[in-house]
Structure formats: structure tokens, C-alpha cells
Design a protein around this motif. Structure first.
Motif, PDB file in Angstrom:
ATOM      1  N   LEU A  84       2.464   4.825   5.773  1.00 57.22           N
ATOM      2  CA  LEU A  84       1.731   5.832   5.004  1.00 57.22           C
ATOM      3  C   LEU A  84       0.225   5.658   5.165  1.00 57.22           C
ATOM      4  N   GLY A  85      -0.252   4.417   5.156  1.00 56.53           N
ATOM      5  CA  GLY A  85      -1.682   4.192   5.303  1.00 56.53           C
ATOM      6  C   GLY A  85      -2.226   4.738   6.602  1.00 56.53           C
ATOM      7  N   PHE A  86      -1.528   4.491   7.710  1.00 52.67           N
ATOM      8  CA  PHE A  86      -2.014   4.994   8.994  1.00 52.67           C
ATOM      9  C   PHE A  86      -1.856   6.512   9.108  1.00 52.67           C
TER      10      PHE A  86
ATOM     11  N   PRO B 122     -13.317   7.771   2.561  1.00 52.70           N
ATOM     12  CA  PRO B 122     -12.578   6.637   1.996  1.00 52.70           C
ATOM     13  C   PRO B 122     -11.891   6.959   0.675  1.00 52.70           C
ATOM     14  N   ILE B 123     -10.884   6.160   0.383  1.00 54.64           N
ATOM     15  CA  ILE B 123     -10.148   6.218  -0.889  1.00 54.64           C
ATOM     16  C   ILE B 123     -10.498   4.945  -1.643  1.00 54.64           C
TER      17      ILE B 123
ATOM     18  N   THR C 109       1.848   3.274  -4.696  1.00 59.23           N
ATOM     19  CA  THR C 109       1.444   4.115  -3.570  1.00 59.23           C
ATOM     20  C   THR C 109      -0.065   4.280  -3.506  1.00 59.23           C
ATOM     21  N   VAL C 110      -0.663   4.687  -4.610  1.00 59.58           N
ATOM     22  CA  VAL C 110      -2.103   4.977  -4.594  1.00 59.58           C
ATOM     23  C   VAL C 110      -2.910   3.680  -4.500  1.00 59.58           C
ATOM     24  N   TYR C 111      -2.515   2.656  -5.233  1.00 59.48           N
ATOM     25  CA  TYR C 111      -3.280   1.410  -5.172  1.00 59.48           C
ATOM     26  C   TYR C 111      -3.203   0.768  -3.786  1.00 59.48           C
ATOM     27  N   PHE C 112      -2.058   0.902  -3.115  1.00 59.90           N
ATOM     28  CA  PHE C 112      -2.004   0.386  -1.749  1.00 59.90           C
ATOM     29  C   PHE C 112      -2.950   1.159  -0.843  1.00 59.90           C
ATOM     30  N   LEU C 113      -3.022   2.464  -0.993  1.00 60.66           N
ATOM     31  CA  LEU C 113      -3.937   3.252  -0.175  1.00 60.66           C
ATOM     32  C   LEU C 113      -5.389   2.908  -0.481  1.00 60.66           C
ATOM     33  N   VAL C 114      -5.700   2.584  -1.729  1.00 63.17           N
ATOM     34  CA  VAL C 114      -7.046   2.121  -2.074  1.00 63.17           C
ATOM     35  C   VAL C 114      -7.363   0.826  -1.332  1.00 63.17           C
TER      36      VAL C 114
END
Length: 612
Positions: free
Chosen positions: A358-360, A396-397, A432-437
Motif C-alpha cells: 500500500l505504501g508504494f 507527504p503524509i 493503515t493511516v499511521y503506517f502511511l504516515v
């Protein structure tokens, strides 16, 4: 009697103070050589000292240690960090910037953000299991905005000072300031549509407490409520509050300045106070405090006078407040990352490989396609595909996404009271969101040093437009990355983000010379204003007859009435300390802007446009 008091407050104060002290002594190395900024080191320290490792900082133990207090603390901290910095970002933009770039801002706020929202939704649907389309739309809304804190670092950092055109830097800063407040329409649209599915009565959106369930009514009623409550109240009213408060604050400040009622400390702290005031007011009435803060900052400097005055006062307070908030905010963010929830194949279905994928996907498809689709409609700020790629990649996130996650938890019932769809959403949104941060801070934080190394390898030359002469406050002040040494008292900076506003149509006329001890300054009259210019000395060559540049005066109150005026046709520039030879510079009757000199460091002709 001495006692050992290892309270949470004492521990936090010790850690923050030690980090700032340690960071400070090598700050030039970290920020100007390694190009890392504050976010990545601060978050890394928060991870090391947080509950997952050393357990020195644990917000669940703060205060009365009530259950679920971490979410409330996180929401409060992120609001303050973002709100204050949005006011600062707003006033640092050029005068009337939103009027000048209204078309570009409209494109970025509506079609670009919509495309980003939908692309993020598709990426999450492909990788996050057990969540519906509407739940995915809610999660995607949390990361649709570019982070206002990290984006300011991208737009105003050392790398951009050297290599990124000012028009692009300004639009990145302005977009990040505005779109963090514009994320609420996307979040609330998905929320209203989710509530409209079941025919049960319920309460409306509230920050302060009551649990909300489904209210039914269908899509039509959901869209109507979304338009009325979100756009007309949440967005429009918040913009109006920000504009009124910013305008009133600016007028009141000018009135006080004319009477010399305001000292320098109070003047430069005005944006911070304005941000805190608006956070409180909009929080009480349930408005969009982030959008109000950015609007107020933009209106405060609408005519450019506030920025001009802060430059004249050599303001370092707002940048210091900015850095302090970054340290505290990102260190705290490192302590609340939910590591244990990143791999739960039996409950949420989320695993580390899924999150990495998901990050990539988000890195490649969240923002870059939207900018490439729309950049040709913004030719004044994004001039080619390379600039479009830079703008698309560096979206950036960060701490703004954490704010949206915690705000979203207030829009839904607690996990024990939620149905299956909402329950799956509440379980998945945090990891999900914290990992993307975390992913964005690491990847974007390391991308700037990597890109700088690539530019160095290929010999890309720094931008050297709009040279600005400014005094060095101390002989030990390091040379900025976008500057070169003028003489022992001055730097010549290029492509500087913040600069005074001046109108090239107004030509200055020579007035008189002001004695300043070791310096001399030339004074020019410009209609309503008087301006001064720091003298140029020790330059071995004047390549052509220069002209007086339009520059703000930081020494109006030092003027001595007895100073003799120079002759009408010349102006002297000298350093009296070591008897350096004076340079006589003829002033043309109708001067043009641009004084061209050869700088000692390079011998290259340089045009000075203005000075502070």
C-alpha cells in the motif's frame, strides 16, 4: 528533604530539552548538509523512547490515565501544531497571493484533491481486506491532504532554496496550507453516505461526545446534509471567520504600530496568538479551525506590510516556534504509532507485506497522476513535467493525517457499539493511516538527501535569481545554502522564499546618507515610504553604473537629523573600520532596478534586487 520524582511531566520535559540541546549543536550538519530536517530525527527519537521500546514516553499514563485518552491527547496536540503553523505559512506567502493564484488554487483544491481521494481509495481497496467501499473512502480522505508541516519543510528547506523555482515553492506551500482544511468535505461525504444506509434515527456530527450511528434517509438526504452542514457551515463560515479575524488583527496591529504601542516581541508573536485564538473559537463552534487559521494568516499579510515589517525586525521568533512545534509534534507522533496493529491477519487481515505494498502504491498513484493530468492548466507555477513530477512526488503524509484519524474516531460510535462495517473501519483506519504516515516521513525524509546527491552527481546548478543582500547577524552565522558571502558583514542570497514586496513601476530618488558607525546606508524616497539600503563595500569591481535598489529600512529610528546629505549625484559605500577605499557609485537620474556587482567569492556578476 530531597526525593526522586520521576513524574511523566519531568520525564517528558527532560527528553524534549535534551533532544533540542543535542539537535541544536549539530543543526547545521543535520539540516544543511544531510538535509534531514526536524521531522525524521524527532519521530525516530519518539519511537525509541515510546511504549514500543524504552517506555519513557507513554501518553496513556499521562494525567489521570483514563481509558482512550491517547486519542484525545493526539487530537489536541496535532490541532495546535498544525493550526499555529498554518497561520505562519499563510503570512509568509506573497501579498494577495490567493487572489493572484486563485485559478491554480481552485484546480488544486477541487479536481486534484478529488483525483487524489479516488486514487487513494483504489489503492486501499487493492490491499486492505474486510473494509467496504464507503469505509475505504473514509480512510482515503484522511490521507488526501498533503501534510502542511512536512510540505512547508519541502517548500522552504535548504534543497528547495537551491534548486526549486520560487513559483513552484509558493504554490506547494499555499496548497498544503489550504487543502488540510479542505479534506473535511471528502471525509464527511463518505461519512454521510455510510450513515444514510440504514433507516434508523441518530444524532448528527459532533466533536464532543455523543455517539453517532446510522440515520438513514438515502443518498439524496445525505448529499443535502453534506452540502448544508459541510460546505455552507463547516467550510464557508470557517473561511469567513478566518478572514474577518485576520483582517481585524491586521488593522488593529497597523493602528497600534503607527502609535508605537507594539514592541518587537509582541509583534512577531502575533501569528502564534492568532492561531491559538482561532483554534479555540472554531473548536467551540464546531468549525474548520485549520482552514480558518490559514485564511487568517493569508489575510493578515494581504497587503504585504506584515511580512515587510517582520523582515525589517529580522524575525526569528516564528521560525523558532515552528521548529519547537515540529520537535514536540513529531516526537509525540513517534510514541503513538500502533506497531502491534500492523500485523493482524486473524482480525483485520492487515499484514506488514500488505501495508508495504500500500505504501508504494500510494507513493506512485495517490498524487503524481493528478498533478500530471492538471499541471498544464497551471503553467505559471508548474512550467514543465519535471516540476510536475517534483510537486506530485513530494506530497507527504504526516501529522495532518494523524489529526484526521483521531477526528474520524469522533464521528463514529465506539468499537463495542459499532456494526460490522463501522467496526471493520475503526479497526483498520488506525494501522493503515499511521503506517502511511511512518512510510511517508521516512521515504520523503530520505528522498531529499538522495535527490541532492543526484543533482550533485549530474552537476545541476543552483538557481541564482532575485539576489538579495542581507546583514549577517554574527560573524559566526553559517552561510545559508542558497547564499554566498558578500563581505564580512553581508550575505547575498538567491531564490529566497520570503521577500519584501515592491513595485518596479515606482522609481526611487536619492535623498540622503545615514551614518551607522562601521557602515553607511543610502536613503531613498519612494512616495509614501522611505527606504534604506545597506552599503556595498569591498567589492573589487562594479561592472556597470548601478542604481539604488528598493529595500526596506530597518534603521528608521536611528536616523540622525544632523547627518549631512551626500551630493545629488553620488553615494559613498565604505567600511570605516579598516580604512577600506571608498567606492563612488553614480546615481542615474532615472534609475533602473538592479545593481550588478562582482562577488568576492566567485567573481561572477550579481544583480542585487533588494536588501534587508
Amino acid at each position: 528533604m530531597p526525593i526522586l520524582n520521576l513524574s511523566e511531566l519531568n520525564i517528558v520535559l527532560t527528553i524534549i530539552g535534551a533532544f533540542i540541546l543535542g539537535f541544536g549543536v549539530i543543526s547545521v550538519i543535520i539540516k544543511n548538509r544531510w538535509l534531514l530536517g526536524e521531522a525524521l530525527p524527532a519521530m525516530t527519537l519518539g519511537i525509541i523512547l515510546g511504549p514500543v521500546a524504552a517506555k519513557f514516553i507513554d501518553s496513556s499514563r499521562w494525567g489521570s490515565a483514563e481509558p482512550d485518552q491517547v486519542s484525545e491527547i493526539t487530537l489536541g496536540i496535532t490541532r495546535v501544531v498544525i493550526g499555529v503553523q498554518l497561520v505562519i505559512a499563510g503570512f509568509q506567502l506573497p501579498a494577495k497571493y490567493q487572489k493572484l493564484r486563485w485559478k491554480e488554487m481552485l484546480i488544486l483544491m477541487l479536481p486534484v484533491m478529488t483525483i487524489m481521494w479516488l486514487c487513494s481509495t483504489l489503492c486501499m481497496m487493492a490491499t486492505i481486506p474486510k473494509v467496504t467501499l464507503l469505509a475505504t473512502l473514509v480512510m482515503a480522505a484522511c490521507i488526501t491532504c498533503t501534510d502542511p508541516v512536512l510540505s512547508q519543510a519541502v517548500a522552504k528547506g535548504p534543497f528547495s532554496d537551491k534548486f526549486v523555482a520560487r513559483d513552484l515553492r509558493e504554490i506547494i506551500s499555499s496548497e498544503a496550507g489550504a487543502n488540510d482544511g479542505f479534506g473535511f468535505p471528502f471525509l464527511l461525504l463518505a461519512t454521510y453516505l455510510m450513515r444514510a444506509q440504514a433507516p434508523e434515527a441518530s444524532t448528527l456530527v459532533a466533536r464532543a461526545g455523543e455517539e453517532v450511528v446510522r440515520h438513514g434517509g438515502g443518498v439524496g438526504q445525505a448529499i443535502g446534509k453534506w452540502f448544508l452542514e459541510t460546505w455552507l457551515y463547516f467550510v464557508v463560515v470557517s473561511i469567513a471567520i478566518g478572514a474577518v479575524v485576520g483582517y481585524a488583527a491586521g488593522k488593529g496591529l497597523k493602528f497600534a504600530l503607527q502609535r508605537k504601542w507594539v514592541d518587537s516581541e509582541s509583534y512577531v508573536l502575533y501569528p502564534t496568538a492568532l492561531g491559538l485564538f482561532l483554534l479555540g473559537v472554531c473548536g467551540m463552534i464546531g468549525g474548520d479551525d485549520l482552514l480558518a487559521c490559514f485564511t487568517a494568516g493569508s489575510v493578515l499579510n494581504w497587503d504585504g506590510e506584515y511580512m515587510r515589517e517582520t523582515l525589517e525586525r529580522h524575525d526569528e521568533v516564528n521560525s523558532s516556534v515552528d521548529v519547537l512545534l515540529n520537535f514536540g509534534g513529531f516526537m509525540y507522533l513517534g510514541t503513538v504509532i500502533p506497531w502491534s496493529e500492523f500485523h493482524q491477519p486473524d482480525t483485520t487481515g492487515i499484514t506488514v507485506p500488505r501495508l508495504l505494498a500500500l505504501g508504494f502504491l500510494i507513493l506512485a498513484f495517490r498524487r503524481i497522476p493528478a498533478i500530471f493530468i492538471m499541471y498544464k492548466f497551471m503553467p505559471k507555477v508548474v512550467k514543465n513535467w519535471r516540476e510536475a513530477l517534483f510537486m506530485g512526488y513530494f506530497g507527504p503524509i504526516g501529522i495532518g493525517a494523524a489529526f484526521y484519524v483521531e477526528h474520524t474516531r469522533h464521528l463514529y460510535p465506539k468499537l463495542a457499539d459499532a456494526d460490522e462495517e463501522m467496526g471493520n473501519l475503526l479497526r483498520a483506519i488506525g494501522p493503515t493511516v499511521y503506517f502511511l504516515v511512518l512510510f511517508s516521513i521516512v521515504i520523503h525524509g530520505l528522498s531529499i538527501p538522495a535527490l541532492n546527491a543526484i543533482y550533485g552527481w549530474y552537476g545541476v546548478q543552483p538557481i541564482q535569481d532575485d539576489a538579495m543582500l542581507f546583514e549577517r547577524k554574527s560573524i559566526r552565522v553559517p552561510t545559508p545554502v542558497n547564499a554566498e558571502v558578500g563581505d564580512e558583514h553581508t550575505f547575498i542570497a538567491y531564490n529566497r522564499f520570503s521577500r519584501p514586496v515592491f513595485d518596479d513601476a515606482e522609481l526611487p530618488t536619492f535623498d540622503r546618507s545615514i551614518s551607522m558607525g562601521r557602515r553607511s546606508m543610502s536613503r531613498v524616497s519612494m512616495g509614501r515610504r522611505s527606504m534604506s539600503r545597506i552599503s556595498l563595500s569591498r567589492y573589487p569591481t562594479i561592472s556597470r553604473a548601478p542604481t539604488i535598489s528598493r529595500v526596506p529600512s530597518q534603521n528608521r529610528d536611528r536616523e540622525e537629523k544632523g547627518d549631512p546629505a551626500d551630493s545629488p549625484g553620488t553615494s559613498s559605500f565604505s567600511t570605516s573600520a579598516d580604512k577600506a577605499p571608498e567606492v563612488e557609485i553614480p546615481l542615474t537620474p532615472g534609475p533602473q532596478y538592479g545593481q550588478t556587482i562582482e562577488t568576492p567569492a566567485t567573481g561572477r556578476p550579481t544583480t542585487i534586487k533588494y536588501a534587508i
